[in-house]
Each structure stands twice: as C-alpha cells, then as structure tokens.
Design an enzyme around this catalytic site. Structure first.
Site, PDB file in Angstrom:
ATOM      1  N   GLY A  14      -6.817  52.869 -18.159  1.00 26.43           N
ATOM      2  CA  GLY A  14      -5.909  53.546 -19.077  1.00 26.43           C
ATOM      3  C   GLY A  14      -5.071  54.579 -18.347  1.00 26.43           C
ATOM      4  O   GLY A  14      -5.398  55.769 -18.363  1.00 26.43           O
ATOM      5  N   SER A  37      -5.218  45.720 -19.597  1.00 25.82           N
ATOM      6  CA  SER A  37      -5.731  44.385 -19.272  1.00 25.82           C
ATOM      7  C   SER A  37      -7.250  44.400 -19.393  1.00 25.82           C
ATOM      8  O   SER A  37      -7.874  45.438 -19.193  1.00 25.82           O
ATOM      9  CB  SER A  37      -5.346  43.998 -17.850  1.00 25.82           C
ATOM     10  OG  SER A  37      -3.942  43.964 -17.722  1.00 25.82           O
ATOM     11  N   GLU A  48      -5.287  48.719  -4.911  1.00 18.91           N
ATOM     12  CA  GLU A  48      -4.530  47.778  -5.730  1.00 18.91           C
ATOM     13  C   GLU A  48      -3.375  47.201  -4.925  1.00 18.91           C
ATOM     14  O   GLU A  48      -2.926  46.090  -5.169  1.00 18.91           O
ATOM     15  CB  GLU A  48      -4.001  48.500  -6.974  1.00 18.91           C
ATOM     16  CG  GLU A  48      -3.352  47.564  -7.983  1.00 18.91           C
ATOM     17  CD  GLU A  48      -2.965  48.255  -9.274  1.00 18.91           C
ATOM     18  OE1 GLU A  48      -3.142  49.472  -9.373  1.00 18.91           O
ATOM     19  OE2 GLU A  48      -2.493  47.560 -10.175  1.00 18.91           O
ATOM     20  N   THR A  90       6.932  49.940  -9.916  1.00 18.00           N
ATOM     21  CA  THR A  90       8.064  49.014  -9.799  1.00 18.00           C
ATOM     22  C   THR A  90       8.492  48.912  -8.335  1.00 18.00           C
ATOM     23  O   THR A  90       8.088  49.727  -7.495  1.00 18.00           O
ATOM     24  CB  THR A  90       9.274  49.522 -10.605  1.00 18.00           C
ATOM     25  OG1 THR A  90       9.659  50.792 -10.056  1.00 18.00           O
ATOM     26  CG2 THR A  90       8.924  49.704 -12.084  1.00 18.00           C
ATOM     27  N   GLU A  93      11.243  49.677  -7.165  1.00 20.72           N
ATOM     28  CA  GLU A  93      11.986  50.896  -6.811  1.00 20.72           C
ATOM     29  C   GLU A  93      11.021  52.037  -6.463  1.00 20.72           C
ATOM     30  O   GLU A  93      11.286  52.826  -5.554  1.00 20.72           O
ATOM     31  CB  GLU A  93      12.901  51.323  -7.966  1.00 20.72           C
ATOM     32  CG  GLU A  93      14.085  50.393  -8.189  1.00 20.72           C
ATOM     33  CD  GLU A  93      13.698  49.044  -8.769  1.00 20.72           C
ATOM     34  OE1 GLU A  93      12.684  48.965  -9.490  1.00 20.72           O
ATOM     35  OE2 GLU A  93      14.399  48.054  -8.480  1.00 20.72           O
TER      36      GLU A  93
END
Lengths: 388, 373
Positions: A127, A161, A243, A371, A373
């Site tokens: 979360g 997820s 990750e 992202t 960017e």
C-alpha cells in the site's frame, strides 16, 4: 572480471531449473494475461516446496530462515521462476516487507513475520500509491494518527496487487502532517482482515485484478510500526531497489522472445519461414541486442547488491532499459505477426500460446517502480549529479 | 561473477588518463588532423615506452602479457582522448593476426617490433565496395616457384602511408580459401593512394600488382587464413567497441558539465528535465554498450563461443556512438556547429568508428545468421 557464475551457482541454477521443469506443466504456466485461482494456488504450493528445499529465501540471512547466500543466488531463483512461467506468489513479502523487517524490525516483529514468509505460507500486498500520490509518492495523504497505544488509519491506496489473497498489507501512511513531506511518513504492517478495510476490484489490462483499498478508521496496535516513526519513507526506499532488479520480469520476457524467434525460424508464412524475411531478420537481430543488454544490466544490479553496494542509478537504468526493450519487442512482434497477433491466449490458433498478444498488453505497464520519466530523473540527478 | 576491474586495471586506467590528458590535448588532435601521417611519432614512441603497443601480446614476444580486459581499459582511455595512432590497426589487429596465424619465426620476427612500435603494419582487407565481409575479397595470391604473387586493389587501408608492411587478404588461386600475405610496403609493385576522409583520417587505397611474397611471409597455411583472420578481427572489434564506449562516456561527462554551467532562462539548463532525460538516456546506452563489450571479452578470454556476443557488442557500440553524437550536438547546440568547438572532433571520430570493422548492417546481419535466421 568474470560474468560466469561460480560452479556452485551454476549447479544451483541447474538444480532449480530441473526442479521447476519437473514440477511445472503447461496448464500451470502463467503466459501473459492468463491468471486463475488454480494457477495462483499451484504457485503457493510450489513456493512451499521451494521453501522446503531452502531456496525460497536463499539470499536471506540464516537466522531469519534464509539460506545465507547472496543476492545472486536469490536472483538465479527469480530468473528461473520467470523463464519457466511459474505464477509468482508472495513477492511483496519476500522482496519488500521481509527485507524491511530484517533491516528495521524489532526482534518480536522478526519472530512473528519472517518465518511464515520464508516458509511460503503467507501473502502480502503493498500500500504505497494513492489516488493523488503516484510519481510524487511522498505527497501521500493517508493518515495514521496516534491514539493511546494504537494508530488509526484513514485514507485509500491504489493498485493493490495480490489483495484478494493477501494476509497483510505493507503500507506507508502519514504520521506527521506538519513535517516536510518526506519526513512525516511511517511504515506499517497491517492485517488485511482488520475491521474498516474494504476493497474495490480494479481489473488490469493484462488480466490481473488489483484493487483500490479503503481504510475507514482502521485501528492497529503500535507494534504494527516498522522502524522509526516518521522515517518510513527512507526505510521503504532502501528496500525498493529490489523491485528494480527485475530478473524475473526480464526472464519472463526473454522466454517469450526465445519462443518467438523459434517460431519465426520455423513457422511457414507464404511457403517460407518468417525467418527468411530480411525485415524480420533485421528486427529480431536488433531486439536480440536489447534483450542481451537488458539481461546483463539486471545481473549487474544483482551483483552490486551481492557486494553490499546500493545500486541506485543502476537499478533505474536496468528498469528503464528493460521497460523499453519489452515495449520494443511487443511492438515488433505484433508487426511481424499481423492478424495472428490479434488472437488472445485463449485461442488455440494463437501463435506461441498467445504470448505475443499478452506481452503487448503487459508492455503498456510503463510505470513499474516509477514511470520512465521518474527513472530518468533518478539517473540524471542521482547518477549524473544534475541539479534538481 | 565479478564485474569489477582489478587493481592493476584501475591503475592502468588512471595512469593512461593522466598521461593522455597531459600529452594528447585536443589542440594536438587538431594539429595532427592536418599532418602528413595523421599521428605523432614522438607520442607513438612514448606509448611504446609505456608498454601500450604490446599490452596484450605475450611477454616472450616483447609484449606485456595483458589480457583483453586490460586492452579494453586502455581502449576506453584512447577513445575519450581522441588519440590518433595506428595502435588499433598495427599493434592490435595485425599483432593478434600474427599471434594467431604465424609460425615461430614470424612471431619472433614481427611481434617484438610491433610491441616496440618500430614496425607499423596495416591490414589490407576491404576492397572498393567497402564490404567488410572477408567473403567478398577478390584479390588473388597466385603460387610462384619461390612463393606467391598477389594482385588486387584494397580500398580502406588505415595508416597505409606510414605502414612498413601490409597483411594482404587474398584468395588462394582459384579457391575460396584466404591467404594472409605479408607484403613490404616500399615494393615498386605496391602503390599507395591516400583517400580524402572524415577528419583527415589516414586511410588509403593500396594496389598490389603481382607483388611477390616469399613463402616465409605467408602467415600460417596459404588458403587457410580465414579462421585466424576472423579471430583477430573479432578481438579488434571489441577493442574498437571499448574505444567507442570511452568516447561516448567522455561526451556524456562533457554535456553534463556544460548543462550545469550554461545559464538560459535564468537557470542552468541542466535543471530542465528535457536536458536531464537526454543525459539519462545516453548514460543508459553507455552502460549497455560497455557491459555487452566486457561480457563478450570475458567470454573470449575464457574460450567460450562469443561471435554473436561480439557482433551484439559492436551493434550496441554503434548505437551509443550515434546517440552520443546527437546528444552532444543537441545539448551544446549552436556552438558545437562551429569548427572551433571540440564536439565536432568527437562526432567525426564516432562516424569513423561506426564504419570500422563492420558497420551496424554487417553486425546485425551476422547476429541474425548466428540466431539461425
């Protein structure tokens, strides 16, 4: 300099590969966009078997149920799981919550939370992101207010997820609204069945179903806090690099790429194999350069972690490049397949199990761990020292 | 897995950088662009003294006994300094070719002189089409009583005006096999015609008209030179990749520095994401090309199959070379369009390197073939 694994690592890789080949069968392969309850629970059962062999947390310290090996061994496992299309389960616990507890948790938290993760008995969800806190994650608004010995949570989280199977949610919430935004955030582990938590399913275009998770005066004990109060942002960031290694993600795409190259080499199209077309040959050879580069960048990050280094810009480099290569591959493969590329994995006529149609949907996941960017900002500012 | 350089390699990097920053400033690069031979023989002698010319040649033949990773470390420094010299063609490419194909008297006859820089050799391979594929060679080596006679025109021969010997790649009579013939450059049957090239790079057309080659100057077995040639070309290709990676890295450092100091709209342009993201993309491409190059080199050192990895490395090096050129000119903008600005020195050498030892089309095609397509 040496890119080869040690003999012992090579043996481990072969053992894992042989074990997964023996355990897996085609109906349990998670080709892009084919998720099901059966596959999920098959994955959970397989995780327990990996844990029985001491492999599931092979890179964790021994005292917490790990194998005492390095990040490289853990990455070898990830790579094989990805390449053999095993439904991944438990990753939030294995990759984020677990390492954070090892690093910042109390003895009691370690005893309580780590053994189930290491046994493959538990599912976590994450979360972090909120409706109004995406790229600017540190602006998150969910509150955790002290009330006696408890905290009370109010707010909502996006893109949860694994929510449907999760026992715990590993989350960030604001404990000091008056502090500068990075310095008022804390890290918690909360039981998903706590009163006041509700979810709204949020199906993804790749077929997975995540959720928006709402917290309505959810009361949690003080022992849910991981690490120091108001230091949660920094605690979470030090465990996020995992990750970004992304060997499993790489290997999953690489499997589809390898299958696709074989398909083009063999499949007859207008009486000739696609592999004879100069355009197709050219595209596939260019993609191969990107695939090989991506794989090496991932291994480089894993190697740095195994040396105790914090691969900051390097992790973003691997993630950015990998996302670009997956997209390039999906686009090129769809161009090459033409109408056959429109068949979904459920269609028997779909080439290579419909994996290309699946990867073309998943390739629009352009935002994992930030992202593109945001990754470029990290590379430029932290890697190259350009001013903010 | 150990992706770090050794202490010795780190030391080589530091000392090479210090030496080249002092001895090969861009003012010298500019002077050499308009010189007759295209390099500095004084600097060449000092490079020999530092052991650079025989860096990866065996100690028993006058070299330093280093490996390909050492060679890559040096190549990156050479690339970033824009150092003009016959190092790649003479000491590295011809040195490796002799090492791989030569007999013991050829090894002891040529390698020590190459390592000391006393002899300059150049490979005469490509012909008028500029096609790098050795299969395209049409020059012929015909048997004579006491050796061979070589005839043919070679078009892209680097540092030919300075060479003492050429290693000419020729067909063996009527057969498909390739013969590697060492031919003296000052023979009346050899004509060297310089070519006008980018940045005045020293390359020439070399015509061999029945040039006689004594039997002892055939490298290895006549008609069977193809395999050694490929091995030496692959080795040199990786060194070329290293040079390109080093140059791209230098361009990245230059534009990052410039972006921090150049003020427009009242702030350093490096604060703009449009600039930051171009720099980030270049950093990614540098890492990709560098890692692919080192990986292929490690495979080569360990004797693993690596032809595809080498072709992949060159394709990636070409990519970062092109990207660094446009990123450099794009961020420096107007000032880099002038001859007095150094950026054009880098982009000119980028273009030469992209075409050298097989361009992208050659290597992409090679990758496709090795993938079984």
């Amino acid at each position: 300099m040496r890119f080869q694994f040690t003999q012992e690592q090579q043996r481990f890789r072969e053992e894992v590969s042989a074990f997964l080949r023996q355990e897996m069968s085609p109906e349990y392969e998670t080709v892009y966009g084919t998720f099901s309850e059966e596959k999920y629970w098959f994955g959970r059962a397989l995780a327990r078997k990996l844990a029985d062999r001491g492999w599931l947390t092979i890179g964790w310290p021994r005292e917490y149920g790990g194998g005492g090996k390095t990040f490289l061994e853990q990455s070898i496992l990830d790579e094989q799981i990805g390449y053999q299309r095993v439904q991944r389960v438990g990753i939030t616990g294995l990759n984020f919550a677990g390492p954070a507890i090892i690093k910042f948790g109390t003895e009691e938290q370690k005893k309580r939370y780590l053994p189930p993760i290491a046994r493959g008995d538990v599912e976590y969800c994450q979360g972090f992101t909120e409706p109004n806190a995406g790229s600017d994650l540190a602006s998150l608004q969910m509150r955790a207010e002290r009330d006696g010995d408890d905290y009370v949570l109010n707010g909502s989280k996006m893109f949860t997820s694994y929510y449907a199977h999760a026992d715990y949610i590993y989350l960030l919430a604001r404990t000091d609204p008056d502090a500068p935004k990075h310095r008022g955030i804390s890290l918690f582990i909360v039981e998903m069945n706590a009163p006041g938590i509700s979810t709204r399913p949020l199906p993804y275009i790749n077929g997975e179903v995540a959720a928006q998770t709402f917290f309505d005066s959810v009361r949690i004990p003080r022992s849910s806090l991981v690490g120091e109060e108001n230091q949660g942002w920094y605690h979470a960031m030090t465990t996020l690099d995992y990750e970004r290694v992304g060997l499993e993600r790489y290997a999953r795409v690489r499997r589809t790429f390898d299958d696709f190259v074989n398909f083009c080499r063999d499949a007859a199209s207008n009486g000739k194999s696609l592999g004879h077309s100069p355009l197709v040959r050219h595209k596939l050879a260019e993609l191969k350069v990107g695939m090989e580069g991506w794989g090496l960048l991932c291994w480089k990050v894993a190697w740095m972690q195994s040396q105790g280094e914090v691969p900051n810009a390097e992790a973003s480099i691997a993630f950015l490049y990998g996302t670009q290569q997956r997209l390039r591959f999906a686009q090129a493969a769809m161009e090459i397949l033409g109408q056959r590329g429109t068949l979904t994995p459920e269609s028997e006529l779909a080439p290579i199990q419909g994996a290309i149609e699946g990867v073309s949907r998943e390739s629009l996941h352009l935002h994992g761990a930030g992202t593109l960017e945001i990754h470029r900002n990290i590379i430029a500012q932290r890697g190259l020292g350009l001013p903010r | 897995m150990d992706l770090a350089l050794t202490q010795g390699q780190e030391m080589l990097r530091r000392s090479a950088r210090e030496f080249l920053e002092a001895e090969c400033p861009t003012t010298l690069v500019r002077e050499l662009e308009v010189s007759d031979i295209g390099y500095s023989s004084e600097l060449w002698g000092r490079m020999a003294g530092l052991g650079w010319l025989g860096l990866a040649l065996p100690v028993e033949h006058g070299g330093e006994g280093g490996n390909l990773i050492d060679q890559l470390v040096l190549a990156e420094e050479v690339g970033r300094a824009l150092l003009p010299s016959p190092l790649l063609t003479s000491s590295i490419l011809c040195g490796q070719l002799i090492l791989k194909a030569g007999n013991s008297s050829q090894l002891s006859g040529f390698l020590p002189n190459l390592a000391q820089g006393k002899t300059i050799m150049s490979l005469a391979l490509s012909e008028a089409s500029g096609d790098f594929n050795p299969g395209q060679v049409s020059a012929v080596a015909s048997p004579r009583d006491d050796g061979y006679a070589v005839s043919g025109a070679k078009t892209f021969v680097p540092y030919a005006v300075s060479a003492d010997f050429f290693i000419c790649v020729a067909r063996n009579g009527d057969s498909q096999g390739l013969t590697l013939a060492i031919i003296e450059a000052n023979s009346p049957r050899v004509t060297v015609t310089p070519l006008k090239s980018i940045a005045n790079f020293s390359q020439a057309q070399v015509e061999f008209r029945d040039a006689t080659v004594p039997r002892e100057n055939i490298l290895g077995v006549a008609g069977s030179g193809g395999k050694s040639l490929l091995q030496a070309l692959e080795w040199a290709t990786l060194v070329q990749c290293g040079e390109m990676v080093g140059r791209a890295q230098k361009i990245l450092e230059m534009v990052v520095d410039y972006s921090k100091s150049r003020i427009q709209f009242g702030r350093p342009i490096g604060t703009f994401q449009a600039i930051q993201h171009q720099c980030a993309d270049l950093r990614v491409a540098v890492d990709v090309a560098q890692t692919l190059t080192y990986r292929a080199a490690c495979s080569l050192i360990e004797g693993l199959p690596c032809s595809e990895e080498i072709a992949i490395a060159k394709a990636a090096a070409d990519e970062v070379s092109r990207l660094s050129t446009v990123t450099g000119h794009g961020i420096y903008a107007g000032i880099s369009y002038t001859v007095e600005h150094d950026m054009q020195l880098y982009s000119a050498r980028n273009k030469l390197a992209e075409a050298n030892l097989g361009n992208t089309v050659y290597h992409i095609d090679r990758i496709a073939r090795l993938m079984g397509l």
